[in-house]
Design an enzyme around this catalytic site. Sequence first.
Site, PDB file in Angstrom:
ATOM      1  N   GLY A   1       0.787  -1.219   0.000  1.00  0.00           N
ATOM      2  CA  GLY A   1       0.000   0.000   0.000  1.00  0.00           C
ATOM      3  C   GLY A   1       0.818   1.266   0.000  1.00  0.00           C
TER       4      GLY A   1
ATOM      5  N   ALA B   1       3.151   3.002   9.601  1.00  0.00           N
ATOM      6  CA  ALA B   1       2.415   1.817  10.041  1.00  0.00           C
ATOM      7  C   ALA B   1       1.124   2.216  10.740  1.00  0.00           C
ATOM      8  CB  ALA B   1       3.280   0.984  10.979  1.00  0.00           C
ATOM      9  N   GLY B   2       0.048   1.541  10.384  1.00  0.00           N
ATOM     10  CA  GLY B   2      -1.237   1.866  10.997  1.00  0.00           C
ATOM     11  C   GLY B   2      -2.274   0.798  10.721  1.00  0.00           C
TER      12      GLY B   2
ATOM     13  N   LYS C   1     -15.517   0.579  14.620  1.00  0.00           N
ATOM     14  CA  LYS C   1     -16.746   0.223  15.326  1.00  0.00           C
ATOM     15  C   LYS C   1     -17.306   1.493  15.949  1.00  0.00           C
ATOM     16  CE  LYS C   1     -16.940  -4.408  15.248  1.00  0.00           C
ATOM     17  NZ  LYS C   1     -18.128  -5.191  14.789  1.00  0.00           N
TER      18      LYS C   1
ATOM     19  N   LEU D   1     -18.457   3.539  18.993  1.00  0.00           N
ATOM     20  CA  LEU D   1     -17.882   3.460  20.333  1.00  0.00           C
ATOM     21  C   LEU D   1     -18.702   2.538  21.236  1.00  0.00           C
ATOM     22  CD1 LEU D   1     -15.640   4.446  22.207  1.00  0.00           C
ATOM     23  CD2 LEU D   1     -17.105   6.389  22.810  1.00  0.00           C
TER      24      LEU D   1
ATOM     25  N   ASN E   1     -20.117  -0.119  20.491  1.00  0.00           N
ATOM     26  CA  ASN E   1     -19.898  -1.527  20.141  1.00  0.00           C
ATOM     27  C   ASN E   1     -18.431  -1.926  20.172  1.00  0.00           C
ATOM     28  OD1 ASN E   1     -22.674  -1.685  19.598  1.00  0.00           O
ATOM     29  ND2 ASN E   1     -22.362  -1.049  17.465  1.00  0.00           N
TER      30      ASN E   1
ATOM     31  N   TYR F   1      -9.456   5.348  15.731  1.00  0.00           N
ATOM     32  CA  TYR F   1      -8.537   5.728  14.655  1.00  0.00           C
ATOM     33  C   TYR F   1      -8.331   7.239  14.593  1.00  0.00           C
ATOM     34  CZ  TYR F   1      -6.705   5.951   9.839  1.00  0.00           C
ATOM     35  OH  TYR F   1      -5.950   6.187   8.722  1.00  0.00           O
TER      36      TYR F   1
ATOM     37  N   THR G   1      -6.478   2.333  -2.535  1.00  0.00           N
ATOM     38  CA  THR G   1      -5.698   1.232  -2.000  1.00  0.00           C
ATOM     39  C   THR G   1      -6.564  -0.023  -2.019  1.00  0.00           C
ATOM     40  OG1 THR G   1      -6.426   1.610   0.278  1.00  0.00           O
ATOM     41  CG2 THR G   1      -4.441   2.787  -0.441  1.00  0.00           C
TER      42      THR G   1
END
Length: 444
Positions: free
Chosen positions: A214, A286-287, A292, A294, A296, A350, A385
């Site tokens: 990627g 890097a990640g 979701k 919050l 859940n 995220y 991507t």
Amino acid sequence: MPSAQKGLLEQLINSPLAGKAGVPQGEPLRRYKPGEPLLDAPVVTGCAPGSRFTEQIKDLLGGDYQYVGPEAHTKRGAIVFDATGITRPEDLHELFDFLQPQMRKLAPCARVVVLGTTPELVEDRDEHICQRALEGFTRSLGKELRRGATSQLVYIAPEAELAAAESTLRFLLSGKSAYVDGQVIRVNATATGTADWQKPLAGKIAAVTGAARGIGATIAEVLARDGAKVICVDIPQAGEGLTQTANRVKGTALPLDVTAPDAADQLRQHAEERHGGPIDIIVHNAGVTRDKLLANMNEGQWKMVQNINLVAPVRITEGLLANGGLADGGRVVGVSSMAGIAGNRGQTNYATTKAGVVGLVDTFSEELASRGITVNAVAPGFIETAMTAAMPFGPREVGRRLNSLSQAGQTIDVAETISYLAGNASGAVTGNTVRVCGQNLLGA
């Protein structure tokens, strides 16, 4: 939806027929290719009375560009307007007077760059107001331009020479900035190095995390193209892709979990043993995502994202500074995201990390300025991507078009921006988060 139907729908929505029906169709962007002219058409320069760089722009950029006067009828590949002389609100008409007659003469994928003085460094009230006003002008202009044209604002510190902004101007006045639009870049007065513009990273040792595929793989490729020796870093489970990237860029592979307590020590050791270290450029790419709502989300989904996306870049940077693994005059580049700027539903974990990367830039850039180390970030928007290709058809097509250029970016667009920030000649560029998003219409 079956893949065949999805393919037909994608062809239809990207067809001229859909364009006639009002579906935005982005102009094919002209991206940088070695050996090709930086722009397809000449540059027009202008300035407000009393501006600081009136006579310097053409001399600085030399023979890499052609120039015509503002009265010429030919199409313009770029317009550079020096607005540093606008110091009273009554003088803001200079923007209109010069640029309005030029708007219909822009070539496809043209560049508009306005130069200003960093407003927070200006003591005079009127001048501060005027220079801050330039941001509204350039961002709005970026949303008006068509056919792949872009608009940017470069703030240059009051005591800085124009040479401090040379790498920034060359980046913006080329296909390397194809998907950068509506941005504000601040250039300080720090002395900056010279550059071979064909190999701006020659002799540098660069480490790129998340390099197996990627965006990370493309970053490694572009840094190598620009002359760097690249350490490709990724988790051991990505070993095959990591080896392929390292072989492709003639670099070295370092299987490494970036969350490991000794990650910085392993990076320093590898750089010294394989390349003669220390590291000149560290790219925190890097990640992971674990999306979701919050309500859940579980603790593991929260912690994984935090540890990889934010804790690791902070601790690795600290560790390299402590163990001597990052050279004085080095470059730290983080990968943030538009999610960290505008927020995203279902991405509290995220977006927290990506906003934190901007915080990393804010704090480390000030702390490390005395050592000549610059700290910047890129914030990608919708980039093509494997992850975005797997999105549901509707959200993907909307996401592609939700920006001033009406299309998604490519991994090369992120990589080109990182290489510009990592360049030897970008020593006066620090503390910036450059959004590579085509001027995203939300949070832009």
